[in-house]
Write a protein that holds these residues in place. Structure first.
Motif, PDB file in Angstrom:
ATOM      1  N   ARG A 198       0.488  -1.358  -0.106  1.00 55.68           N
ATOM      2  CA  ARG A 198      -0.079  -0.078   0.318  1.00 55.68           C
ATOM      3  C   ARG A 198       0.986   0.648   0.018  1.00 55.68           C
ATOM      4  NH1 ARG A 198      -4.844  -0.301  -1.350  1.00 55.68           N
ATOM      5  NH2 ARG A 198      -5.674   0.979   0.868  1.00 55.68           N
ATOM      6  N   ALA A 199       0.856   2.714  -0.771  1.00 48.84           N
ATOM      7  CA  ALA A 199       0.954   3.444  -0.330  1.00 48.84           C
ATOM      8  C   ALA A 199       0.579   4.623  -1.229  1.00 48.84           C
ATOM      9  CB  ALA A 199       2.604   3.357  -2.242  1.00 48.84           C
ATOM     10  N   LEU A 200       0.614   5.739  -0.672  1.00 51.39           N
ATOM     11  CA  LEU A 200      -0.156   6.740  -1.186  1.00 51.39           C
ATOM     12  C   LEU A 200       0.669   7.666  -2.373  1.00 51.39           C
ATOM     13  CD1 LEU A 200      -2.376   8.760   0.592  1.00 51.39           C
ATOM     14  CD2 LEU A 200      -0.423  10.479   0.397  1.00 51.39           C
TER      15      LEU A 200
ATOM     16  N   ALA B 223      -3.569   3.182  -2.635  1.00 54.39           N
ATOM     17  CA  ALA B 223      -3.351   2.201  -3.538  1.00 54.39           C
ATOM     18  C   ALA B 223      -2.508   0.994  -3.326  1.00 54.39           C
ATOM     19  CB  ALA B 223      -3.776   3.029  -4.689  1.00 54.39           C
ATOM     20  N   ASP B 224      -2.463   0.270  -4.101  1.00 53.26           N
ATOM     21  CA  ASP B 224      -2.125  -1.086  -3.932  1.00 53.26           C
ATOM     22  C   ASP B 224      -1.107  -0.649  -5.120  1.00 53.26           C
ATOM     23  OD1 ASP B 224      -2.959  -2.573  -2.490  1.00 53.26           O
ATOM     24  OD2 ASP B 224      -4.654  -3.315  -4.214  1.00 53.26           O
ATOM     25  N   ALA B 225       0.754  -0.343  -4.706  1.00 54.55           N
ATOM     26  CA  ALA B 225       1.900  -0.777  -5.575  1.00 54.55           C
ATOM     27  C   ALA B 225       2.801  -1.582  -6.030  1.00 54.55           C
ATOM     28  CB  ALA B 225       2.537   0.609  -4.819  1.00 54.55           C
ATOM     29  N   VAL B 226       3.064  -1.826  -6.665  1.00 56.46           N
ATOM     30  CA  VAL B 226       4.624  -2.772  -6.774  1.00 56.46           C
ATOM     31  C   VAL B 226       5.431  -3.148  -5.795  1.00 56.46           C
ATOM     32  CG1 VAL B 226       6.433  -3.614  -8.415  1.00 56.46           C
ATOM     33  CG2 VAL B 226       4.030  -3.038  -9.499  1.00 56.46           C
ATOM     34  N   MET B 227       5.812  -4.497  -5.441  1.00 59.77           N
ATOM     35  CA  MET B 227       6.987  -3.385  -5.162  1.00 59.77           C
ATOM     36  C   MET B 227       8.282  -3.372  -5.524  1.00 59.77           C
ATOM     37  SD  MET B 227       8.348  -4.858  -1.138  1.00 59.77           S
ATOM     38  CE  MET B 227       7.140  -6.059  -0.947  1.00 59.77           C
ATOM     39  N   PRO B 228       9.280  -2.664  -4.821  1.00 60.64           N
ATOM     40  CA  PRO B 228      10.172  -2.460  -5.566  1.00 60.64           C
ATOM     41  C   PRO B 228      11.359  -3.038  -4.535  1.00 60.64           C
ATOM     42  CG  PRO B 228       9.698  -0.947  -3.366  1.00 60.64           C
ATOM     43  CD  PRO B 228       8.733  -1.455  -3.690  1.00 60.64           C
ATOM     44  N   GLU B 229      12.126  -2.888  -6.457  1.00 60.59           N
ATOM     45  CA  GLU B 229      13.526  -4.189  -5.746  1.00 60.59           C
ATOM     46  C   GLU B 229      14.331  -2.636  -6.161  1.00 60.59           C
ATOM     47  OE1 GLU B 229      13.476  -7.261  -5.145  1.00 60.59           O
ATOM     48  OE2 GLU B 229      11.874  -7.526  -5.152  1.00 60.59           O
ATOM     49  N   PRO B 230      15.441  -3.533  -5.193  1.00 62.02           N
ATOM     50  CA  PRO B 230      16.711  -1.807  -5.368  1.00 62.02           C
ATOM     51  C   PRO B 230      17.828  -2.407  -6.097  1.00 62.02           C
ATOM     52  CG  PRO B 230      16.935  -4.050  -3.188  1.00 62.02           C
ATOM     53  CD  PRO B 230      15.912  -4.249  -4.005  1.00 62.02           C
ATOM     54  N   GLY B 231      18.128  -1.345  -6.780  1.00 64.54           N
ATOM     55  CA  GLY B 231      19.135  -1.735  -7.753  1.00 64.54           C
ATOM     56  C   GLY B 231      20.888  -1.859  -6.964  1.00 64.54           C
ATOM     57  N   PRO B 232      21.815  -1.745  -7.514  1.00 64.35           N
ATOM     58  CA  PRO B 232      23.173  -2.275  -7.485  1.00 64.35           C
ATOM     59  C   PRO B 232      23.681  -1.520  -5.969  1.00 64.35           C
ATOM     60  CG  PRO B 232      23.220  -2.283  -9.254  1.00 64.35           C
ATOM     61  CD  PRO B 232      21.492  -2.011  -9.186  1.00 64.35           C
ATOM     62  N   ALA B 233      22.707  -0.378  -5.314  1.00 62.09           N
ATOM     63  CA  ALA B 233      23.849   0.542  -4.538  1.00 62.09           C
ATOM     64  C   ALA B 233      22.775   0.835  -3.366  1.00 62.09           C
ATOM     65  CB  ALA B 233      24.446   1.959  -5.259  1.00 62.09           C
TER      66      ALA B 233
ATOM     67  N   GLY C 275       8.431   8.871  -1.668  1.00 66.53           N
ATOM     68  CA  GLY C 275       8.620   6.758  -1.350  1.00 66.53           C
ATOM     69  C   GLY C 275       8.286   6.954  -0.810  1.00 66.53           C
ATOM     70  N   GLY C 276       8.161   7.286   0.887  1.00 68.62           N
ATOM     71  CA  GLY C 276       8.041   7.360   2.125  1.00 68.62           C
ATOM     72  C   GLY C 276       6.735   7.003   2.845  1.00 68.62           C
ATOM     73  N   LEU C 277       5.657   7.212   2.429  1.00 67.77           N
ATOM     74  CA  LEU C 277       3.997   6.605   2.660  1.00 67.77           C
ATOM     75  C   LEU C 277       3.897   5.442   2.170  1.00 67.77           C
ATOM     76  CD1 LEU C 277       2.627  10.322   2.682  1.00 67.77           C
ATOM     77  CD2 LEU C 277       2.961   8.821   4.646  1.00 67.77           C
ATOM     78  N   ALA C 278       4.545   4.525   2.123  1.00 72.70           N
ATOM     79  CA  ALA C 278       4.214   3.211   1.954  1.00 72.70           C
ATOM     80  C   ALA C 278       4.686   2.119   2.718  1.00 72.70           C
ATOM     81  CB  ALA C 278       5.417   3.379   0.444  1.00 72.70           C
ATOM     82  N   GLU C 279       4.368   0.832   2.486  1.00 74.36           N
ATOM     83  CA  GLU C 279       4.823  -0.621   3.293  1.00 74.36           C
ATOM     84  C   GLU C 279       5.876  -0.625   2.598  1.00 74.36           C
ATOM     85  OE1 GLU C 279       0.812  -2.055   3.965  1.00 74.36           O
ATOM     86  OE2 GLU C 279       1.372  -2.900   2.300  1.00 74.36           O
ATOM     87  N   TYR C 280       6.939  -0.130   1.391  1.00 77.47           N
ATOM     88  CA  TYR C 280       8.188  -0.510   1.636  1.00 77.47           C
ATOM     89  C   TYR C 280       8.754   0.586   0.990  1.00 77.47           C
ATOM     90  CZ  TYR C 280       7.822  -5.576   3.168  1.00 77.47           C
ATOM     91  OH  TYR C 280       7.146  -6.545   4.308  1.00 77.47           O
ATOM     92  N   GLY C 281      10.225   0.746   0.644  1.00 80.23           N
ATOM     93  CA  GLY C 281      10.629   1.716  -0.083  1.00 80.23           C
ATOM     94  C   GLY C 281      11.832   1.720  -0.007  1.00 80.23           C
TER      95      GLY C 281
END
Length: 320
Positions: free
Chosen positions: A2-4, A16-26, A90-96
């Motif tokens: 969930r994210a604003l 709304a629902d958002a896609v879970m982000p994946e971290p890049g190399p850094a 990106g902070g108002l979400a369950e993951y960032g």
């Protein structure tokens, strides 16, 4: 997750629902526990902030939480570490997902709510007063908007740096908050003649101004020779126009500050400042003031509290 999300500058953000982000190399991925709200979030919603992301974007500039994944090139951080991050979005979400260089480890004693309220407000005031204005013990510091998110931290830090602090805020309740933070003198912005009262107190050597408009003009006229004025923001909606010839009369200096901008050209200014501030917190010398803690489902209400100036200190959204 969930994210604003801000879809348009003409409509309110929505959960709304958002896609879970994946971290890049850094990058690191953080399971977000809390997110601090800032006046800049209101500007981003309207598309008027200097660092507004491209649409659509997830609102929320500063977070605290626990790392749950790291990129291949990340060093110094690992899953399970508690961190605070100034991500800018990106902070108002369950993951960032955030750049690892923007993260700092949290002291064991620091709660997620305190950490989410800490970086921007205290960082802005410390860099402004120490790095930019070189505030000295015994000088007089005038803080406008002294009960707001950054103003209240300027009162606290000014006292720690040995200044006499004049706090200007609207109404007795907000002035009482500033007094508890250490203000020596109180001026009610609703009823007082700001210029006259500051001059009666001996004038200002440093002015910390997140408000702008008429209050800036009055403070400008109450400055002592060689005073330094720090425009931090323009919560009044009125950006003052400064006549350069007026600076000459008292040898005044205007010193703008955009705290996040240092990440692009002198990141050590921010990291060194945060190291000092975290040390002061661990010693019990700083106490974040959070007037409202709300769940993610009520994040829009938190933004409205700030817009209507119904909060003091910080508003924090608890997420997980």
């Amino acid at each position: 997750m969930r994210a604003l999300i801000v879809e348009s500058h003409d409509t309110p953000p929505h959960l709304a629902d958002a896609v879970m982000p994946e971290p890049g190399p850094a990058e690191i991925r953080v399971r977000i526990a809390a997110c601090g709200l800032n006046f800049a979030d209101l500007l981003m919603m309207k598309g008027t902030y200097q660092d507004t992301p491209a649409l659509p974007f997830i609102l929320g500039m500063e977070v605290a939480g626990t790392i749950d994944a790291v990129g291949a090139d990340v060093t110094g951080f690992a899953p399970g570490d508690r961190v605070a991050v100034f991500g800018g979005r990106g902070g108002l979400a369950e993951y960032g997902v955030f750049e690892a260089r923007r993260a700092v480890h949290l002291p064991d004693a620091m709660s997620a709510v305190d950490a989410a309220a800490f970086q921007i407000a205290y960082g802005t005031s410390h860099v402004a007063l120490d790095h930019r204005a070189r505030l000295q013990p015994g000088e007089t510091l005038l803080v406008l908007g002294a009960a707001g998110g950054v103003g209240l931290t300027a009162v606290e830090i000014g006292k720690l740096m040995g200044a006499t602090v004049i706090a200007c805020a609207r109404g007795a309740d907000k002035l009482a908050v500033a007094e508890r933070a250490g203000a020596d003198h109180l001026i009610d912005a609703e009823t007082a003649d700001l210029r006259a009262e500051v001059k009666a107190l001996g004038g200002a050597d440093v002015v910390y101004d997140p408000v702008g408009g008429e209050q800036f003009e009055a403070a400008f006229r109450a400055c002592n020779p060689e005073a330094r004025l720090l425009p931090i923001g323009f919560a009044s909606g009125d950006v003052p126009q400064i006549k350069a010839n007026h600076l000459l009369v008292k040898n005044l200096s205007i010193m703008g500050l955009y705290w996040g901008g240092y990440l692009a050209f002198r990141p050590e200014v921010i990291t060194d400042s945060l190291s000092t501030l975290m040390g002061w917190y661990a010693e019990g010398r700083l106490k974040p003031h959070v007037s409202h803690v709300l769940p993610l489902a009520e994040a829009a209400d938190g933004l409205e509290l700030m817009r209507r100036r119904k909060s003091t200190g910080k508003v924090v959204i608890e997420i997980g």
